[in-house]
Design a protein around this motif. Structure first.
Motif, PDB file in Angstrom:
ATOM      1  N   VAL A 324     -10.971 -25.894-151.830  1.00 24.80           N
ATOM      2  CA  VAL A 324     -10.426 -26.463-150.592  1.00 24.80           C
ATOM      3  C   VAL A 324     -11.552 -26.676-149.579  1.00 24.80           C
ATOM      4  O   VAL A 324     -11.656 -27.741-148.955  1.00 24.80           O
ATOM      5  N   SER A 325     -12.412 -25.685-149.429  1.00 27.61           N
ATOM      6  CA  SER A 325     -13.488 -25.759-148.439  1.00 27.61           C
ATOM      7  C   SER A 325     -14.514 -26.833-148.764  1.00 27.61           C
ATOM      8  O   SER A 325     -15.174 -27.368-147.873  1.00 27.61           O
ATOM      9  N   THR A 326     -14.654 -27.140-150.050  1.00 28.66           N
ATOM     10  CA  THR A 326     -15.632 -28.151-150.454  1.00 28.66           C
ATOM     11  C   THR A 326     -14.997 -29.504-150.728  1.00 28.66           C
ATOM     12  O   THR A 326     -15.671 -30.425-151.219  1.00 28.66           O
ATOM     13  N   GLY A 327     -13.705 -29.643-150.442  1.00 29.02           N
ATOM     14  CA  GLY A 327     -13.034 -30.934-150.563  1.00 29.02           C
ATOM     15  C   GLY A 327     -12.697 -31.356-151.976  1.00 29.02           C
ATOM     16  O   GLY A 327     -12.439 -32.534-152.227  1.00 29.02           O
ATOM     17  N   LEU A 328     -12.660 -30.407-152.902  1.00 29.83           N
ATOM     18  CA  LEU A 328     -12.359 -30.743-154.301  1.00 29.83           C
ATOM     19  C   LEU A 328     -10.864 -30.800-154.577  1.00 29.83           C
ATOM     20  O   LEU A 328     -10.443 -31.418-155.558  1.00 29.83           O
ATOM     21  N   ILE A 329     -10.075 -30.128-153.759  1.00 36.24           N
ATOM     22  CA  ILE A 329      -8.615 -30.179-153.885  1.00 36.24           C
ATOM     23  C   ILE A 329      -8.013 -30.286-152.488  1.00 36.24           C
ATOM     24  O   ILE A 329      -8.698 -30.002-151.489  1.00 36.24           O
ATOM     25  N   PRO A 330      -6.744 -30.687-152.373  1.00 32.84           N
ATOM     26  CA  PRO A 330      -6.119 -30.808-151.051  1.00 32.84           C
ATOM     27  C   PRO A 330      -6.092 -29.478-150.295  1.00 32.84           C
ATOM     28  O   PRO A 330      -6.096 -28.398-150.894  1.00 32.84           O
ATOM     29  N   THR A 331      -6.061 -29.577-148.984  1.00 35.24           N
ATOM     30  CA  THR A 331      -6.041 -28.397-148.126  1.00 35.24           C
ATOM     31  C   THR A 331      -4.771 -27.583-148.334  1.00 35.24           C
ATOM     32  O   THR A 331      -3.664 -28.117-148.383  1.00 35.24           O
ATOM     33  N   THR A 332      -4.950 -26.280-148.488  1.00 32.31           N
ATOM     34  CA  THR A 332      -3.822 -25.357-148.591  1.00 32.31           C
ATOM     35  C   THR A 332      -4.261 -24.009-148.057  1.00 32.31           C
ATOM     36  O   THR A 332      -5.447 -23.654-148.126  1.00 32.31           O
ATOM     37  N   GLY A 333      -3.339 -23.257-147.501  1.00 26.83           N
ATOM     38  CA  GLY A 333      -3.684 -22.011-146.838  1.00 26.83           C
ATOM     39  C   GLY A 333      -3.824 -20.838-147.781  1.00 26.83           C
ATOM     40  O   GLY A 333      -3.024 -19.900-147.744  1.00 26.83           O
ATOM     41  N   VAL A 334      -4.857 -20.865-148.635  1.00 35.32           N
ATOM     42  CA  VAL A 334      -5.113 -19.770-149.571  1.00 35.32           C
ATOM     43  C   VAL A 334      -6.325 -18.987-149.082  1.00 35.32           C
ATOM     44  O   VAL A 334      -7.411 -19.552-148.920  1.00 35.32           O
ATOM     45  N   PRO A 335      -6.189 -17.680-148.834  1.00 36.89           N
ATOM     46  CA  PRO A 335      -7.313 -16.896-148.308  1.00 36.89           C
ATOM     47  C   PRO A 335      -8.373 -16.636-149.369  1.00 36.89           C
ATOM     48  O   PRO A 335      -8.101 -16.678-150.565  1.00 36.89           O
ATOM     49  N   MET A 336      -9.570 -16.351-148.909  1.00 38.87           N
ATOM     50  CA  MET A 336     -10.655 -15.956-149.805  1.00 38.87           C
ATOM     51  C   MET A 336     -10.568 -14.453-150.010  1.00 38.87           C
ATOM     52  O   MET A 336     -10.507 -13.693-149.029  1.00 38.87           O
ATOM     53  N   PRO A 337     -10.523 -13.971-151.250  1.00 38.81           N
ATOM     54  CA  PRO A 337     -10.367 -12.531-151.484  1.00 38.81           C
ATOM     55  C   PRO A 337     -11.421 -11.716-150.753  1.00 38.81           C
ATOM     56  O   PRO A 337     -12.603 -12.054-150.764  1.00 38.81           O
ATOM     57  N   PHE A 338     -10.972 -10.659-150.068  1.00 37.45           N
ATOM     58  CA  PHE A 338     -11.806  -9.700-149.349  1.00 37.45           C
ATOM     59  C   PHE A 338     -12.405 -10.260-148.052  1.00 37.45           C
ATOM     60  O   PHE A 338     -12.638  -9.500-147.112  1.00 37.45           O
ATOM     61  N   LEU A 339     -12.678 -11.553-147.968  1.00 38.73           N
ATOM     62  CA  LEU A 339     -13.469 -12.096-146.867  1.00 38.73           C
ATOM     63  C   LEU A 339     -12.639 -12.792-145.792  1.00 38.73           C
ATOM     64  O   LEU A 339     -13.130 -12.988-144.685  1.00 38.73           O
TER      65      LEU A 339
END
Length: 386
Positions: A324-339
């Motif tokens: 999501v952050s690099t624009g490879l898939i559509p935006t969705t509200g998935v958190p980054m584990p631990f961070l």
């Protein structure tokens, strides 16, 4: 640590604590501007994340010392409880909804997302059922019985609505069935069935359709639908090789919405640069490698499937968030584990890492070493003199 469980995987233990500490630092760095604007104090999110990180650490230690077989025995009951909670949130009044979604249960000052519980419980439940099924899982009747339990959970999560969590849960479930011996043809049939349903759910819902259109036409829609992805890429570009320094990134100053949750990877990349991101991702890769090794060496199928399930969960969430952050898939509200910021999500993740480490303490290698040491260390019987 409880000595009767032998030695845990120290590498995974150290990597987990390292990411936990880095997460607290990153949450403060990515959220202080937002916290100051909304709540009048730069440490609003930091204090909450630090407190929850402490609770997560206590849960982590607790689950390390609890035999994982207990969760297998309780999995039927836990599954029913998870289904009950998923149904319960659907009937909450409108006042409990956040941005139109009923995903959370609030108890006092604690608020948690029910899908987090459902995901953990589903892994425990499938691990127990796949162990009981054995080779029978190749039969269509057994496979679709297990699949139906996954679909029930996923359907309830879609109704919240939380489409991305439902897709992730389904993918984790299918992965578990695959490594447990299910036929590829059965899994392929399920995937083929899911694709048209997923497209219908995306394009018949305005906000999902807009996200997809923003993804497909991002260069032409940087002012509206593609704005978040564009700003995320700007942040990663600003970071260069070495980054601008912790706390010095610009994207958190209201260019990116929810920088401390949905775009933690972008903020991290801007502040520690490409080299820093590679180091962090290497820690994750090491953690995933150790998790898969624990799965391969577990003493029984329950431990093997449970360890795989918890490891693949971290893998999928990491991949989705970074894509999501690099624009490879559509935006969705998935958190980054631990961070990413999120107290209860962190607590659930640390708890599953604790269970994973408990499984590591009971691997076949450990059992073999114990048995061998018992034989070698056994006192020899003295022959009676005649």
């Amino acid at each position: 640590m409880n000595a009767k469980f032998g030695k845990i995987d120290f590498g995974l233990f150290a990597a987990t604590l390292l990411l936990l500490g880095l997460g607290v630092v990153l949450v403060y760095s990515s959220s202080f501007a937002l916290a100051h604007q909304r709540f009048g104090g730069a440490d609003f999110f930091l204090s909450r994340q630090a407190y929850r990180a402490l609770l997560a650490l206590l849960c982590f230690i607790f689950f390390i010392n609890i035999d994982y077989h207990i969760w297998g025995k309780l999995s039927n009951l836990l599954y029913l409880i998870a289904i009950g909670l998923l149904i319960y949130v659907l009937f909450l009044p409108e006042s409990h909804a956040i941005n139109g979604a009923r995903r959370w249960i609030t108890i006092g000052n604690v608020r948690f997302q029910v899908s987090d519980i459902a995901r953990v419980v589903m892994i425990m439940y499938l691990a127990r059922k796949c162990e009981e099924s054995g080779p029978e899982i190749k039969k269509g009747k057994v496979f679709f019985l297990h699949l139906s339990k996954i679909c029930i959970m996923a359907s309830l999560i879609v109704l919240e609505p939380d489409f991305s969590s439902a897709i992730i849960l389904t993918f984790i479930g299918l992965s578990i069935l695959f490594v447990s011996g299910a036929r590829v043809s059965h899994i392929f049939l399920m995937i083929v069935s899911i694709v048209p349903v997923s497209f219908a759910l995306v394009f018949n819902t305005p906000y999902r359709r807009n996200r997809m259109l923003g993804f497909l036409n991002m260069p032409d829609r940087v002012e509206d639908l593609g704005y978040q992805t564009f700003q995320s890429l700007v942040g990663l570009g600003n970071g260069g090789l070495l980054g601008v320094g912790l706390g010095r990134g610009e994207q958190k100053y209201f260019y990116l919405p929810e920088p401390h949750t949905d775009f933690a990877f972008s903020i991290l990349g801007e502040e520690i640069g490409f080299i820093g991101l590679v180091i962090v991702l290497c820690i994750f890769v090491f953690m995933i490698y150790r998790g898969l090794k624990i799965s391969l060496n577990a003493r029984d199928k329950l431990g093997q499937v449970m360890a795989f399930g918890f490891t693949i969960t971290v893998t999928i969430y990491l991949l989705v968030h970074t894509c999501v952050s690099t624009g490879l898939i559509p935006t969705t509200g998935v958190p980054m584990p631990f961070l990413s910021y999120g107290g209860m999500s962190l607590i659930f993740t640390m708890s599953t890492m604790g269970i994973l480490l408990n499984i590591s303490s009971q691997t076949r290698d450990e059992i073999a070493v114990k048995e061998l040491s018992g034989i070698i260390g056994a006192p020899k019987k003295k022959k009676k003199k005649r």
